[in-house]
Design a protein around this motif. Structure first.
Motif, PDB file in Angstrom:
ATOM      1  N   SER A  89       0.811  -1.213   0.000  1.00  0.00           N
ATOM      2  CA  SER A  89       0.000   0.000   0.000  1.00  0.00           C
ATOM      3  C   SER A  89       0.848   1.269   0.000  1.00  0.00           C
ATOM      4  O   SER A  89       0.305   2.372   0.014  1.00  0.00           O
ATOM      5  N   GLY A  90       2.152   1.125  -0.048  1.00  0.00           N
ATOM      6  CA  GLY A  90       3.039   2.284  -0.063  1.00  0.00           C
ATOM      7  C   GLY A  90       2.796   3.158  -1.284  1.00  0.00           C
ATOM      8  O   GLY A  90       2.399   2.690  -2.347  1.00  0.00           O
ATOM      9  N   VAL A  91       2.993   4.437  -1.102  1.00  0.00           N
ATOM     10  CA  VAL A  91       2.816   5.390  -2.193  1.00  0.00           C
ATOM     11  C   VAL A  91       4.128   6.123  -2.437  1.00  0.00           C
ATOM     12  O   VAL A  91       5.029   6.114  -1.602  1.00  0.00           O
ATOM     13  N   ASP A  92       4.222   6.755  -3.577  1.00  0.00           N
ATOM     14  CA  ASP A  92       5.383   7.557  -3.932  1.00  0.00           C
ATOM     15  C   ASP A  92       5.471   8.769  -3.014  1.00  0.00           C
ATOM     16  O   ASP A  92       4.451   9.302  -2.546  1.00  0.00           O
ATOM     17  N   TYR A  93       6.668   9.228  -2.758  1.00  0.00           N
ATOM     18  CA  TYR A  93       6.898  10.382  -1.892  1.00  0.00           C
ATOM     19  C   TYR A  93       6.063  11.586  -2.330  1.00  0.00           C
ATOM     20  O   TYR A  93       5.536  12.331  -1.502  1.00  0.00           O
ATOM     21  N   TRP A  94       5.919  11.813  -3.630  1.00  0.00           N
ATOM     22  CA  TRP A  94       5.226  12.995  -4.148  1.00  0.00           C
ATOM     23  C   TRP A  94       3.729  12.763  -4.362  1.00  0.00           C
ATOM     24  O   TRP A  94       3.038  13.664  -4.826  1.00  0.00           O
TER      25      TRP A  94
END
Length: 156
Positions: free
Chosen positions: A147-152
């Motif tokens: 479920s991790g997302v990109d920093y931006w």
């Protein structure tokens, strides 16, 4: 100075623990006024585990077997721990561990010691989850790794 006797813990249970993890505990640190080192006695009935297999950042943990034979799962397999055995779980994947009572003769009693940090992260390899524990219960978070997302994400 406050005194606690390891031989007479006051074991309590969390009512929402599922079968397989029905382990009682007594948190020693608050009873003796500790703030930098945590200590808890756990009592595992037969067939129960202390917690899911995991490793942590940045806390180091120790396990000391007080009574019974505990099965320690670690990155290299499983090891039987006897009363008096002490083991250190360093931070990161090399410190992954789970303690279980795989016997049928009675309870296993283990004392866990850990460094106390204001923020903790636990990684659960079997379920691919990561828990973030910042000290504020409102900000506690448990997520699956995917479920991790990109920093931006949602910033631009």
């Amino acid at each position: 100075m406050k005194i606690y006797n390891l031989n007479t813990p006051e074991i309590v249970h969390d009512e929402d623990d599922p079968d397989g993890f029905l382990t009682g505990y007594d948190r020693i640190g608050p009873k003796i006024g500790a703030s930098q080192i945590g200590a808890t006695i756990y009592e595992m009935p037969p067939g129960q585990a202390l917690c899911p297999y995991h490793y942590e950042y940045p806390e180091e943990e120790w396990a000391i077997v007080l009574d019974g034979t505990a099965t320690l799962r670690h990155p290299g397999g499983e090891t039987q721990l006897e009363p008096g055995d002490v083991v250190c779980f360093p931070t990161g994947p090399e410190g992954a561990h789970q303690l279980k009572n795989t016997g049928s003769a009675g309870n296993v009693r283990v004392m866990m010691l850990s460094t106390k940090q204001p923020v903790g992260i636990a990684v659960y390899p079997d379920s691919d989850k990561i828990g973030v524990y910042p000290g504020n219960p409102d900000d506690k978070l448990m997520v699956r790794r995917e479920s991790g997302v990109d920093y931006w994400d949602r910033e631009t």
